[in-house]
Design an enzyme around this catalytic site. Structure first.
Site, short mmCIF file in Angstrom:
data_model
loop_
_atom_site.label_atom_id
_atom_site.label_comp_id
_atom_site.label_asym_id
_atom_site.label_seq_id
_atom_site.Cartn_x
_atom_site.Cartn_y
_atom_site.Cartn_z
N CYS A 109 35.06 -7.23 -28.54
CA CYS A 109 34.44 -6.26 -27.80
C CYS A 109 34.46 -4.88 -28.29
O CYS A 109 35.92 -4.55 -28.52
CB CYS A 109 34.85 -6.57 -26.32
SG CYS A 109 33.85 -5.54 -25.13
N HIS A 151 28.05 -12.57 -23.34
CA HIS A 151 29.13 -11.45 -23.42
C HIS A 151 28.42 -10.20 -22.83
O HIS A 151 29.15 -9.59 -21.94
CB HIS A 151 29.54 -11.23 -24.77
CG HIS A 151 30.47 -9.98 -25.04
ND1 HIS A 151 31.98 -10.30 -25.38
CD2 HIS A 151 30.43 -8.72 -25.04
CE1 HIS A 151 32.44 -9.00 -25.41
NE2 HIS A 151 31.40 -8.20 -25.07
N GLU A 152 27.34 -9.89 -23.09
CA GLU A 152 26.63 -8.57 -22.75
C GLU A 152 26.31 -8.74 -21.18
O GLU A 152 26.49 -7.59 -20.23
CB GLU A 152 25.59 -8.16 -23.65
CG GLU A 152 25.72 -7.95 -24.92
CD GLU A 152 26.75 -7.13 -25.20
OE1 GLU A 152 27.06 -6.01 -24.51
OE2 GLU A 152 27.43 -7.04 -26.34
N HIS A 155 29.04 -7.95 -19.12
CA HIS A 155 29.35 -6.52 -18.86
C HIS A 155 28.64 -5.87 -17.66
O HIS A 155 29.32 -5.05 -17.19
CB HIS A 155 28.64 -5.82 -20.10
CG HIS A 155 30.11 -5.35 -21.09
ND1 HIS A 155 31.23 -5.07 -20.94
CD2 HIS A 155 29.79 -5.92 -22.52
CE1 HIS A 155 31.84 -5.05 -22.22
NE2 HIS A 155 31.12 -5.75 -23.19
ZN ZN Z 1 31.79 -6.24 -24.95
#
Ligand code: ZN
Length: 195
Positions: A109, A151-152, A155
Site C-alpha cells: 500500500c 484494497h481500494e 480505504h
Molecule cells: Zn492502499
C-alpha cells in the site's frame, strides 16, 4: 519523500463521505481526480483512494499498465491473474464478492510505504459505482484487478491491508522481492509458516 498520506493519519482510519452526484462535474472534484491519477502514476501504484491524499471522499482510481508488469515473470502474472487495466475512476463504489473462491498473495500500500504482507481476498468481485462523468458503471472482474478493487474499497471505510494480512508474512518490500520473487505462492507460505 512521498506526498501520499502515510499510516498513522486519522483520515486513513475514517469512513469517507459519499460524493453528491452533482459535485462530480465541478472543477474542484475533477481536479481532485486528476491529482489522484497523477499521484498514483508517480508512485507508481495500481490504485489510489482519496483518503490517501487526505481527502475523505468516496472515490478511488485504478490503473495497471503493462509497463508495471515487466518486473513479474509470465508464471507470476498467470498465478496472480494479473492483466493490464486501463485507467478507471469509481465514485461512491460498492464492491460485492462473486462466488466463494478466495486467493492469497502479497499486497502493498502506498500509505504503508516500504512494506508488504499476504492478504486473503475474494477471487472475483463486482463493483457498481459512478464514473468521472457521473454515469453508472458496473464491472465484474477476477484475479489481480479484483484484489485492487477490494484494497481500494477498504480505504474508503478506514481499513488498511495490515488489518487483514496474515501478520507473520509482513516484511519489507526489499525482502519480499529478493526472497520470494518468482516462487510459487504455496512455497512462500510454507517457508513463512503459513497454514
Ligand atoms: Zn492502499
Amino acid at each position: 519523500m512521498t506526498d501520499i498520506t502515510q499510516t498513522g493519519a486519522p483520515v486513513l482510519r475514517a469512513r469517507a463521505a459519499e460524493v453528491p452526484p452533482e459535485e462530480i462535474p465541478t472543477p474542484e472534484f475533477q481536479a481532485l481526480v486528476a491529482r489522484m491519477v497523477e499521484a498514483m502514476r508517480k508512485a507508481p501504484g495500481v490504485g489510489l483512494a482519496a483518503p490517501q491524499l487526505s481527502v475523505g471522499k468516496r472515490v478511488f482510481v485504478v490503473e495497471d499498465p503493462e509497463l508495471l508488469m515487466s518486473a513479474l515473470s509470465p508464471y507470476e502474472l498467470a498465478e496472480r491473474l494479473r492483466v493490464p487495466v486501463p485507467l478507471k475512476v469509481f465514485v461512491n463504489p460498492v464492491v460485492t464478492p462473486v462466488g466463494d473462491e478466495k486467493a492469497t498473495f502479497f499486497e502493498g500500500c502506498l500509505s504503508v510505504a516500504g512494506f508488504s504482507g499476504m492478504v486473503e481476498r475474494w477471487l472475483e468481485v463486482e463493483v457498481e459505482a459512478l464514473d468521472e462523468h457521473g454515469q453508472p458503471v458496473k464491472w465484474r472482474v477476477r484475479g489481480w484487478p479484483a484484489r485492487i478493487l477490494q484494497h481500494e474499497m477498504d480505504h474508503l471505510n478506514g481499513v488498511l491491508y495490515v488489518d487483514r494480512m496474515i501478520t507473520r508474512t509482513f516484511g519489507t518490500l526489499t525482502q519480499v522481492k529478493a526472497l520470494y520473487g518468482g516462487k510459487h505462492i504455496d512455497e512462500v507460505k510454507q517457508s513463512l509458516g503459513v497454514e
